[in-house]
Write a protein that holds these residues in place. Structure first.
Motif, PDB file in Angstrom:
ATOM      1  N   THR A  82       0.847  -1.178   0.000  1.00 40.42           N
ATOM      2  CA  THR A  82       0.000   0.000   0.000  1.00 40.42           C
ATOM      3  C   THR A  82       0.883   1.229   0.000  1.00 40.42           C
ATOM      4  O   THR A  82       1.811   1.329   0.791  1.00 40.42           O
ATOM      5  CB  THR A  82      -0.895   0.020   1.237  1.00 40.42           C
ATOM      6  N   THR A  83       0.633   2.156  -0.894  1.00 35.93           N
ATOM      7  CA  THR A  83       1.523   3.295  -1.073  1.00 35.93           C
ATOM      8  C   THR A  83       0.850   4.591  -0.674  1.00 35.93           C
ATOM      9  O   THR A  83      -0.302   4.629  -0.275  1.00 35.93           O
ATOM     10  CB  THR A  83       1.937   3.396  -2.549  1.00 35.93           C
ATOM     11  N   GLY A  84       1.611   5.692  -0.831  1.00 39.26           N
ATOM     12  CA  GLY A  84       1.010   7.008  -0.650  1.00 39.26           C
ATOM     13  C   GLY A  84      -0.153   7.193  -1.589  1.00 39.26           C
ATOM     14  O   GLY A  84      -1.124   7.884  -1.292  1.00 39.26           O
ATOM     15  N   LEU A  85      -0.084   6.573  -2.762  1.00 39.85           N
ATOM     16  CA  LEU A  85      -1.218   6.586  -3.677  1.00 39.85           C
ATOM     17  C   LEU A  85      -2.431   5.976  -3.008  1.00 39.85           C
ATOM     18  O   LEU A  85      -3.534   6.508  -3.067  1.00 39.85           O
ATOM     19  CB  LEU A  85      -0.861   5.795  -4.941  1.00 39.85           C
ATOM     20  N   ALA A  86      -2.216   4.863  -2.336  1.00 38.56           N
ATOM     21  CA  ALA A  86      -3.346   4.216  -1.687  1.00 38.56           C
ATOM     22  C   ALA A  86      -3.877   5.061  -0.552  1.00 38.56           C
ATOM     23  O   ALA A  86      -5.074   5.106  -0.308  1.00 38.56           O
ATOM     24  CB  ALA A  86      -2.930   2.849  -1.162  1.00 38.56           C
ATOM     25  N   VAL A  87      -2.987   5.718   0.153  1.00 40.66           N
ATOM     26  CA  VAL A  87      -3.408   6.550   1.266  1.00 40.66           C
ATOM     27  C   VAL A  87      -4.236   7.727   0.793  1.00 40.66           C
ATOM     28  O   VAL A  87      -5.279   8.035   1.335  1.00 40.66           O
ATOM     29  CB  VAL A  87      -2.181   7.067   2.038  1.00 40.66           C
ATOM     30  N   LYS A  88      -3.753   8.385  -0.244  1.00 39.32           N
ATOM     31  CA  LYS A  88      -4.355   9.657  -0.624  1.00 39.32           C
ATOM     32  C   LYS A  88      -5.324   9.520  -1.787  1.00 39.32           C
ATOM     33  O   LYS A  88      -5.951  10.485  -2.180  1.00 39.32           O
ATOM     34  CB  LYS A  88      -3.254  10.654  -0.978  1.00 39.32           C
ATOM     35  N   CYS A  89      -5.417   8.303  -2.360  1.00 37.22           N
ATOM     36  CA  CYS A  89      -6.241   8.192  -3.540  1.00 37.22           C
ATOM     37  C   CYS A  89      -7.027   6.901  -3.588  1.00 37.22           C
ATOM     38  O   CYS A  89      -8.232   6.889  -3.467  1.00 37.22           O
ATOM     39  CB  CYS A  89      -5.349   8.328  -4.779  1.00 37.22           C
ATOM     40  N   CYS A  90      -6.348   5.771  -3.745  1.00 38.36           N
ATOM     41  CA  CYS A  90      -7.052   4.526  -4.000  1.00 38.36           C
ATOM     42  C   CYS A  90      -7.954   4.139  -2.848  1.00 38.36           C
ATOM     43  O   CYS A  90      -9.065   3.662  -3.059  1.00 38.36           O
ATOM     44  CB  CYS A  90      -6.057   3.405  -4.285  1.00 38.36           C
ATOM     45  N   VAL A 103       2.783  15.092  -2.903  1.00 41.59           N
ATOM     46  CA  VAL A 103       2.650  14.324  -4.139  1.00 41.59           C
ATOM     47  C   VAL A 103       1.423  13.425  -4.054  1.00 41.59           C
ATOM     48  O   VAL A 103       1.177  12.764  -3.032  1.00 41.59           O
ATOM     49  CB  VAL A 103       3.913  13.484  -4.405  1.00 41.59           C
ATOM     50  N   PHE A 104       0.674  13.401  -5.134  1.00 38.22           N
ATOM     51  CA  PHE A 104      -0.599  12.682  -5.207  1.00 38.22           C
ATOM     52  C   PHE A 104      -0.681  11.971  -6.554  1.00 38.22           C
ATOM     53  O   PHE A 104      -0.344  12.563  -7.594  1.00 38.22           O
ATOM     54  CB  PHE A 104      -1.738  13.689  -5.055  1.00 38.22           C
ATOM     55  N   ILE A 105      -1.087  10.707  -6.550  1.00 40.63           N
ATOM     56  CA  ILE A 105      -1.284   9.951  -7.792  1.00 40.63           C
ATOM     57  C   ILE A 105      -2.770   9.688  -7.969  1.00 40.63           C
ATOM     58  O   ILE A 105      -3.413   9.077  -7.106  1.00 40.63           O
ATOM     59  CB  ILE A 105      -0.500   8.630  -7.798  1.00 40.63           C
ATOM     60  N   ASP A 106      -3.323  10.133  -9.060  1.00 42.15           N
ATOM     61  CA  ASP A 106      -4.756  10.012  -9.308  1.00 42.15           C
ATOM     62  C   ASP A 106      -5.104   8.602  -9.780  1.00 42.15           C
ATOM     63  O   ASP A 106      -4.237   7.778 -10.092  1.00 42.15           O
ATOM     64  CB  ASP A 106      -5.189  11.060 -10.336  1.00 42.15           C
ATOM     65  N   ASP A 107      -6.403   8.333  -9.883  1.00 43.85           N
ATOM     66  CA  ASP A 107      -6.883   7.010 -10.276  1.00 43.85           C
ATOM     67  C   ASP A 107      -6.344   6.562 -11.632  1.00 43.85           C
ATOM     68  O   ASP A 107      -6.150   5.365 -11.865  1.00 43.85           O
ATOM     69  CB  ASP A 107      -8.420   7.006 -10.334  1.00 43.85           C
ATOM     70  N   ASP A 108      -6.134   7.519 -12.531  1.00 46.31           N
ATOM     71  CA  ASP A 108      -5.665   7.169 -13.876  1.00 46.31           C
ATOM     72  C   ASP A 108      -4.147   6.992 -13.942  1.00 46.31           C
ATOM     73  O   ASP A 108      -3.596   6.778 -15.025  1.00 46.31           O
ATOM     74  CB  ASP A 108      -6.116   8.223 -14.886  1.00 46.31           C
ATOM     75  N   GLY A 109      -3.462   7.101 -12.792  1.00 53.62           N
ATOM     76  CA  GLY A 109      -2.019   6.925 -12.749  1.00 53.62           C
ATOM     77  C   GLY A 109      -1.217   8.192 -12.910  1.00 53.62           C
ATOM     78  O   GLY A 109       0.004   8.171 -12.765  1.00 53.62           O
ATOM     79  N   PHE A 127      -5.900  15.097  -1.310  1.00 55.79           N
ATOM     80  CA  PHE A 127      -6.391  13.725  -1.237  1.00 55.79           C
ATOM     81  C   PHE A 127      -7.723  13.649  -1.967  1.00 55.79           C
ATOM     82  O   PHE A 127      -8.331  14.673  -2.316  1.00 55.79           O
ATOM     83  CB  PHE A 127      -6.520  13.233   0.208  1.00 55.79           C
ATOM     84  N   LYS A 128      -8.161  12.432  -2.218  1.00 59.49           N
ATOM     85  CA  LYS A 128      -9.379  12.212  -2.977  1.00 59.49           C
ATOM     86  C   LYS A 128     -10.316  11.318  -2.182  1.00 59.49           C
ATOM     87  O   LYS A 128      -9.902  10.321  -1.594  1.00 59.49           O
ATOM     88  CB  LYS A 128      -9.054  11.573  -4.324  1.00 59.49           C
ATOM     89  N   ARG A 129     -11.580  11.685  -2.177  1.00 61.01           N
ATOM     90  CA  ARG A 129     -12.602  10.889  -1.503  1.00 61.01           C
ATOM     91  C   ARG A 129     -13.918  11.052  -2.241  1.00 61.01           C
ATOM     92  O   ARG A 129     -14.329  12.166  -2.540  1.00 61.01           O
ATOM     93  CB  ARG A 129     -12.766  11.328  -0.044  1.00 61.01           C
ATOM     94  N   GLY A 130     -14.552   9.920  -2.537  1.00 59.32           N
ATOM     95  CA  GLY A 130     -15.856   9.983  -3.190  1.00 59.32           C
ATOM     96  C   GLY A 130     -15.830  10.689  -4.528  1.00 59.32           C
ATOM     97  O   GLY A 130     -16.810  11.341  -4.908  1.00 59.32           O
ATOM     98  N   SER A 155     -12.875  20.213  -5.130  1.00 61.37           N
ATOM     99  CA  SER A 155     -13.041  20.459  -6.555  1.00 61.37           C
ATOM    100  C   SER A 155     -13.363  19.148  -7.271  1.00 61.37           C
ATOM    101  O   SER A 155     -13.124  18.044  -6.757  1.00 61.37           O
ATOM    102  CB  SER A 155     -11.762  21.075  -7.134  1.00 61.37           C
ATOM    103  N   ASP A 156     -13.877  19.278  -8.481  1.00 60.60           N
ATOM    104  CA  ASP A 156     -14.109  18.116  -9.338  1.00 60.60           C
ATOM    105  C   ASP A 156     -12.882  17.752 -10.146  1.00 60.60           C
ATOM    106  O   ASP A 156     -12.890  16.739 -10.854  1.00 60.60           O
ATOM    107  CB  ASP A 156     -15.275  18.397 -10.300  1.00 60.60           C
ATOM    108  N   SER A 157     -11.837  18.565 -10.068  1.00 62.50           N
ATOM    109  CA  SER A 157     -10.626  18.363 -10.863  1.00 62.50           C
ATOM    110  C   SER A 157      -9.389  18.463  -9.983  1.00 62.50           C
ATOM    111  O   SER A 157      -9.369  19.267  -9.027  1.00 62.50           O
ATOM    112  CB  SER A 157     -10.544  19.414 -11.973  1.00 62.50           C
ATOM    113  N   PRO A 158      -8.335  17.707 -10.263  1.00 63.91           N
ATOM    114  CA  PRO A 158      -7.101  17.823  -9.471  1.00 63.91           C
ATOM    115  C   PRO A 158      -6.392  19.154  -9.648  1.00 63.91           C
ATOM    116  O   PRO A 158      -5.496  19.480  -8.857  1.00 63.91           O
ATOM    117  CB  PRO A 158      -6.244  16.664  -9.995  1.00 63.91           C
ATOM    118  N   THR A 159      -6.794  19.921 -10.658  1.00 67.52           N
ATOM    119  CA  THR A 159      -6.174  21.223 -10.882  1.00 67.52           C
ATOM    120  C   THR A 159      -7.100  22.384 -10.518  1.00 67.52           C
ATOM    121  O   THR A 159      -6.826  23.526 -10.847  1.00 67.52           O
ATOM    122  CB  THR A 159      -5.725  21.357 -12.347  1.00 67.52           C
TER     123      THR A 159
END
Length: 503
Positions: free
Chosen positions: A5-13, A176-182, A230-233, A257-261
């Motif tokens: 489990t990575t920072g990606l998993a923590v903040k995204c997956c 640093v954040f990795i989104d669902d699409d990588g 981070f991302k939720r829902g 926001s609806d967008s990471p940017t």
């Protein structure tokens, strides 16, 4: 969820789980599975590790929680980074010098705000160094890499990844954040400006946006520094710090926001100082317990009695969401069950004290006490007290000030229970003034729940029966002060300490 489990998993997956997979799980399966850290706060006490640290970022690697903070010292002494790991958010292991300036040829001072993440079996640690004040100085945001979470980390590119100001943002405080699409993003910026950049798959070079730009400004209202994404829902949450980091007004706000940017429009301030608990609370990160919708906010804060700006400590509390996805304001709870085997945050005055076996144990003394650095006025104060046999008593100190070593060397109140069944309440000011007493059934060596409520001049003491006070008096000599524990002519142990504002 992969085994690592990575920072990606923590903040995204894991946030995807909260927004999607969790809808197929029952609340009990999602929130109460064995081994899941389901706490209301750091139940074993904040600070949760020893030392002066700040700017914590957290990742989950192979089922363990890893916290990477700034070493809170003068800038010229900030030449290394430590880390702490835990499998339960209670027992923490320190990993010293995971990154030092000796591994970064261009870094010389002010190594700040490490941001951990894993990708493709490599562990990356993004950091700021040198606190550059203009584009002619060497420094900025760097990236180090290691084969293990604990390092050692080495410079990945031999130079800063971001070495200049863009859109007015000082190159510090990266997340640093990795989104669902990588796609990986880095959010950063000081001096009141925030940028987002794309990271290429190699995690060591910058990409471009569709319009050809590299640095996109996303500064929300009142932003100062310390962005966290981070991302939720399916929603993107940007958090940041406001105010001055050395002052009591340091705090955390957020946008969704609806967008990471973005765009990111400020919704609320969710973490701020509590004059009864701590000041300067800010520069946070968040962690989602994988497979659940349990979230914690990790941050630094300054004890009430400290005036040195660098005297910051690490803390965490539970973070709750409303049904509409907005974040409830964080309550900095005061708890200690001593399950971590230490008494961090307590200061002793006389007697012998040790945290052992999940309790805080005091040897027999004439007035030995241990205090927390709190300043509650109206409150409910609970603890499990186990007095020894014989005369004497043990209990709770409250609204205390001017503490020192000696029988009654403090100004404040004390409520205690003795092994002979005596309950006492009194006022101290280098001498003792009894305010009330009662008798209860006490078995020496057995734990009894002692509660004190204080609302204005109304002081009430409860023992075991928390509905009916054993003592109820009116006294307005002391209006606020510290909370603690004390023994008088007996040994005792204490557990499950909790102080909450009066409801």
């Amino acid at each position: 969820m992969t085994a690592r489990t990575t920072g990606l998993a923590v903040k995204c997956c894991a946030a995807m789980l909260a927004g999607g997979l969790l809808t197929t799980l029952s609340p009990s399966a999602a929130l109460a599975a064995p081994g899941i850290p389901d706490h209301t706060t750091a139940e074993a006490g904040n600070p949760f590790v020893d030392g002066w640290y700040a700017d914590p970022d957290i990742a989950v690697y192979d089922g363990a929680y890893w916290v990477f903070p700034t070493t809170s010292r003068p800038y010229d002494e900030q030449t290394h980074l430590d880390a702490f790991s835990s499998t339960d958010l209670v027992h923490w292991t320190k990993h010293s010098n995971v990154l030092t300036k000796a591994s970064i040829s261009w870094a010389r001072r002010a190594m700040w705000a490490p941001a951990p993440i894993e990708r493709n079996g490599k562990y990356y640690l993004y950091f700021a160094a040198n606190d550059i004040q203009n584009d002619s100085q060497l420094g900025g945001i760097g990236v180090a890499v290691a084969d293990r979470p604990e390092g050692p980390y080495e410079d990945a590119i031999g130079r800063p990844l971001i070495s200049q100001f863009h859109n007015g943002a000082q190159p510090i405080d990266q997340d640093v954040f990795i989104d669902d699409d990588g796609q990986a993003y880095m959010y950063y910026g000081g001096w009141g400006h925030a940028n987002v950049v794309k990271l290429n798959p190699d995690m060591t070079s910058l990409g471009t946006f569709a319009d050809g730009s590299t640095f996109k400004e996303i500064t929300p209202a009142d932003y100062v520094e310390g962005p966290q994404m981070f991302k939720r829902g399916g929603k993107y949450y940007l958090m940041w710090s406001e105010g001055g980091w050395t002052g009591p007004d340091y705090s955390v706000s957020y946008a969704v926001s609806d967008s990471p940017t973005g765009p990111f429009e400020k919704l609320d301030k969710v973490l701020a100082q509590d004059p009864a608990v701590a000041k300067g609370s800010g520069h946070n990160s968040v962690v989602n317990v994988p497979g659940t919708d349990i979230w914690y906010i990790f941050y630094h804060r300054r004890p009430l009695g400290e005036t040195d700006g660098n005297h910051r400590q690490l803390a965490y509390d539970r973070m709750y969401f409303r049904p509409d996805g907005t974040i409830r304001r964080i309550e900095m709870k005061v708890r200690d069950n001593f399950a971590d085997g230490n008494a961090l945050g307590w200061k002793t005055y006389g007697g012998t004290w040790a945290a052992a076996g999940g309790r805080y144990r005091a040897g027999r003394s004439l007035g030995g006490k241990a205090l927390l650095d709190t300043n509650f006025a109206d409150f409910t104060y609970d603890a499990d007290v186990t007095p020894a046999a014989g005369r004497g008593d043990a209990g709770l100190v409250f609204r205390a000030s001017r503490p020192g070593t000696g029988v009654d060397r403090y100004s404040g109140y004390y409520a205690g229970i003795g092994g002979d069944g005596t309950v006492v309440l009194g006022r101290a000011d280098d001498s003792w003034t009894p305010l009330g007493s009662a008798r209860v059934s006490v078995t020496p060596g057995t734990s009894h729940r002692l509660r004190v409520t204080a609302v204005g001049p109304s002081l009430k003491v409860y023992v075991d029966d928390l509905m009916t006070p054993k003592i109820s008096v009116t006294d307005d000599t002391y209006r606020s002060g510290a909370n603690g524990v004390r023994v008088f002519d007996t040994a005792a142990s204490f557990d499950n300490v909790a102080v909450s504002p009066a409801s």
